[in-house]
Design an enzyme around this catalytic site. Structure first.
Site, PDB file in Angstrom:
ATOM      1  N   TYR A   1     -25.151 -10.970  22.935  1.00 33.00           N
ATOM      2  CA  TYR A   1     -24.501  -9.953  22.104  1.00 33.00           C
ATOM      3  C   TYR A   1     -24.675 -10.385  20.643  1.00 33.00           C
ATOM      4  CZ  TYR A   1     -22.299  -9.288  26.685  1.00 33.00           C
ATOM      5  OH  TYR A   1     -22.059  -9.133  28.018  1.00 33.00           O
TER       6      TYR A   1
ATOM      7  N   CYS B   1       0.833  -1.202   0.000  1.00 35.98           N
ATOM      8  CA  CYS B   1       0.000   0.000   0.000  1.00 35.98           C
ATOM      9  C   CYS B   1       0.868   1.253   0.000  1.00 35.98           C
ATOM     10  CB  CYS B   1      -0.886  -0.009   1.238  1.00 35.98           C
ATOM     11  SG  CYS B   1      -1.789   1.517   1.465  1.00 35.98           S
TER      12      CYS B   1
ATOM     13  N   CYS C   1      -1.256   6.563   6.652  1.00 36.77           N
ATOM     14  CA  CYS C   1      -2.629   6.235   7.048  1.00 36.77           C
ATOM     15  C   CYS C   1      -2.554   5.378   8.309  1.00 36.77           C
ATOM     16  CB  CYS C   1      -3.294   5.450   5.924  1.00 36.77           C
ATOM     17  SG  CYS C   1      -4.764   4.537   6.400  1.00 36.77           S
TER      18      CYS C   1
ATOM     19  N   CYS D   1      -3.705   0.372   8.877  1.00 35.79           N
ATOM     20  CA  CYS D   1      -2.990  -0.896   9.048  1.00 35.79           C
ATOM     21  C   CYS D   1      -1.691  -0.644   9.824  1.00 35.79           C
ATOM     22  CB  CYS D   1      -2.631  -1.490   7.693  1.00 35.79           C
ATOM     23  SG  CYS D   1      -4.066  -1.966   6.726  1.00 35.79           S
TER      24      CYS D   1
ATOM     25  N   CYS E   1     -13.177  -9.982  20.117  1.00 33.37           N
ATOM     26  CA  CYS E   1     -12.220  -9.216  19.291  1.00 33.37           C
ATOM     27  C   CYS E   1     -11.167  -8.572  20.191  1.00 33.37           C
ATOM     28  CB  CYS E   1     -12.948  -8.162  18.458  1.00 33.37           C
ATOM     29  SG  CYS E   1     -13.924  -7.036  19.448  1.00 33.37           S
TER      30      CYS E   1
HETATM   31  N1  SAH Z   1     -22.550 -11.802  17.484  1.00 30.79           N
HETATM   32  C1  SAH Z   1     -22.751 -10.729  16.536  1.00 30.79           C
HETATM   33  C2  SAH Z   1     -22.439  -9.348  17.080  1.00 30.79           C
HETATM   34  C3  SAH Z   1     -21.185  -9.166  17.864  1.00 30.79           C
HETATM   35  S1  SAH Z   1     -20.714  -7.491  18.177  1.00 30.79           S
HETATM   36  C4  SAH Z   1     -22.007 -11.003  15.256  1.00 30.79           C
HETATM   37  O1  SAH Z   1     -21.112 -11.835  15.209  1.00 30.79           O
HETATM   38  O2  SAH Z   1     -22.324 -10.367  14.248  1.00 30.79           O
HETATM   39  C5  SAH Z   1     -21.269  -7.170  19.766  1.00 30.79           C
HETATM   40  C6  SAH Z   1     -22.733  -6.847  19.857  1.00 30.79           C
HETATM   41  O3  SAH Z   1     -23.020  -6.655  21.244  1.00 30.79           O
HETATM   42  C7  SAH Z   1     -23.186  -5.572  19.149  1.00 30.79           C
HETATM   43  O4  SAH Z   1     -24.248  -5.872  18.302  1.00 30.79           O
HETATM   44  C8  SAH Z   1     -23.644  -4.656  20.291  1.00 30.79           C
HETATM   45  O5  SAH Z   1     -24.758  -3.860  19.948  1.00 30.79           O
HETATM   46  C9  SAH Z   1     -24.017  -5.648  21.361  1.00 30.79           C
HETATM   47  N2  SAH Z   1     -23.950  -5.190  22.764  1.00 30.79           N
HETATM   48  C10 SAH Z   1     -23.092  -4.305  23.320  1.00 30.79           C
HETATM   49  N3  SAH Z   1     -23.299  -4.213  24.644  1.00 30.79           N
HETATM   50  C11 SAH Z   1     -24.326  -5.040  24.957  1.00 30.79           C
HETATM   51  C12 SAH Z   1     -24.993  -5.391  26.159  1.00 30.79           C
HETATM   52  N4  SAH Z   1     -24.643  -4.848  27.327  1.00 30.79           N
HETATM   53  N5  SAH Z   1     -25.975  -6.300  26.102  1.00 30.79           N
HETATM   54  C13 SAH Z   1     -26.343  -6.875  24.915  1.00 30.79           C
HETATM   55  N6  SAH Z   1     -25.738  -6.585  23.744  1.00 30.79           N
HETATM   56  C14 SAH Z   1     -24.750  -5.687  23.750  1.00 30.79           C
END
Ligand code: SAH
Length: 448
Positions: free
Chosen positions: A308, A75, A81, A84, A404
């Site tokens: 989540y 890149c 930037c 990365c 993550c």
């Molecule tokens: N499992 C999903 C999303 C993961 S990201 C996937 O793989 O696509 C994390 C998610 O947690 C987000 O959508 C965010 O809105 C949600 N989140 C954040 N804090 C939260 C909480 N206290 N209770 C429930 N969900 C939450």
């Protein structure tokens, strides 16, 4: 001025002995540990170091000895930037760095090799560009730790669909003489563009983030944009008047299409909107989810909670194998998408619950819901004690934790390890090639 904040500058020659968590090579000088961006382990370099209080900033003046892991970044914007951080490291070495980082956190446990990409480019399905005015309207990404915009025409980790659309938006913005928003003066109109691309569907969602509801020349702008890019299925005007580094504002108006695009993941179809979370690397997401489902080893009788849950991706994939799945998510827009996604895919054994995952788990623990398996995929900050203590009460046989941020994952895993669970597998997955981010999935089992 207190002594602590005295700034000292130095030129030194040093060798990087190991990497810090950001992938910087660390040079030691007496008691000082100096992280050096873009320096690889075992490399020797002349460095320019600034010490400010406890912190260092450093840059390479001259590389003296180079590592075999060094490659020429593909890149042209790399190092200016901030997107990365590891493009100067061979991809194989990047994967090893990520494995070693997770191993460092999970001392005493077996960590499997990081699952990498066959082709670690053009993987991102989401791009956020910011505008700047410099003789004409330009766009690009922020420099690392700054609000200076680096003008960028092609981003190699982005899906190929995104850059040509951005190029047209720049042309039209110049043609219609739109004013770029100035953060200091709080004046102007154009702030950012968010582009989401469907990996399989090739559909595109465009969000124009602007500082005003009134959009001069809106009709013609939109018409010209979709005419040149028929792959754009929807355009949203997001109004963000605030002085903030958060990209999206609350107020949204659909200017074209339905407000969502579709994409496929593991054979299911998902509706994606501007604000809901959707994994940014679809190729690796299929590997990540495949692994999570394999770890869960779901059976027909299983009662699953996917916490989540975002737009319900894991919930719906798990629902195909389990008896019943509850998806728990705090974001209203994501829940709405999830309910629709269940319908599109004709999946009826899933129920989405809106709210804080901790609170809802406490409630489920009170009601003694006979959960067998929990998927958890929290944001970078990890989970909380309310949530984790409810797991201990609910006693699901398996907990599959996707994260993550392996550091907060390990903190949460430790809580469960002290309270009746054992770790069976830990696998890092490279979702963010060329960056220092690491994804990790692990399987916890209730001890007999
Ligand atoms: N499992 C999903 C999303 C993961 S990201 C996937 O793989 O696509 C994390 C998610 O947690 C987000 O959508 C965010 O809105 C949600 N989140 C954040 N804090 C939260 C909480 N206290 N209770 C429930 N969900 C939450």
């Amino acid at each position: 001025m207190s002594k602590k904040f005295v700034e000292t500058q130095k030129n030194i020659r040093g060798k990087a002995l190991y990497y810090d968590e950001n992938g910087c090579g660390v040079v030691e000088q007496g008691k000082m540990k100096i992280p050096v961006p873009f320096l690889l382990k075992d490399e020797v370099a002349d460095l320019f170091v600034v010490k400010q209080g406890k912190y260092f900033t450093s840059r390479i003046d001259k590389l003296i000895e180079t590592s075999n892991d060094r490659v020429k970044p593909k890149c042209e914007y790399y190092t200016s930037c901030g997107g990365c951080q590891l493009m100067h490291m061979s991809y194989d070495a990047q994967l090893k760095f990520k494995t070693k980082y997770v191993k460092g956190l999970y001392k005493g446990y077996k960590v499997e090799d990081t699952i990498g990409m066959d082709d670690p480019y053009a993987y991102r399905n989401k791009m956020i560009s910011t505008f700047k005015f410099d003789k004409k309207i330009k766009s690009g990404f922020y420099k690392l730790y700054s609000h200076d915009v680096v003008s960028i025409k092609k981003c190699l980790v982005q899906d190929d669909l995104a850059d040509p659309i951005m190029e047209t938006i720049r042309q039209l913005a110049n043609q219609y003489k739109l004013k770029v928003f100035n953060e200091d003066k709080k004046s102007g109109f154009l702030r950012h563009v968010l582009i989401r691309t469907g990996h399989y569907s090739r559909e595109v969602l465009v969000v124009l983030v602007v500082a005003d509801r009134v959009f001069p020349g809106k009709g013609q702008f939109i018409k010209a944009l979709v005419k040149r890019h028929p792959e754009i299925k929807t355009i949203i005007q997001n109004v963000n008047k605030r002085q903030t580094s958060v990209v999206l504002g609350e107020e949204e108006h659909i200017l074209y299409g339905s407000g969502t695009i579709k994409d496929q993941l593991m054979g299911l179809t998902f509706n994606i909107s501007s604000k809901s979370f959707y994994q940014i690397n679809p190729v690796q997401t299929e590997k990540l989810y495949g692994l999570a489902i394999e770890m869960a080893d779901l059976k027909e009788k299983d009662l699953v909670i996917d916490t989540y849950s975002g737009i319900g991706t894991i919930s719906l994939i798990a629902a195909k194998k389990a008896n019943k799945v509850f998806g728990v998510e705090i974001n209203k827009a994501a829940i709405k998408n999830a309910i629709k996604n269940a319908k599109i895919n004709k999946i009826s054994n899933v129920q989405f619950v809106e709210g804080d995952a901790g609170k809802i788990m406490v409630q489920m623990a009170k009601e003694r819901v006979p959960v067998t398996t929990v998927f958890m995929d929290p944001p970078r900050s990890g989970s909380d004690e309310k949530f984790l203590s409810s797991i201990v009460k609910l006693k699901p046989k398996k907990v599959i934790y996707i994260s993550c941020n392996p550091a907060t994952q390990k903190r949460d895993v430790d809580y469960l390890l002290k309270r009746g669970y054992e770790l069976e597998r830990i696998v890092p997955v490279d979702m963010f090639s060329h960056t220092n981010h690491v994804e990790s999935v692990c399987k916890l089992k209730l001890k007999k």
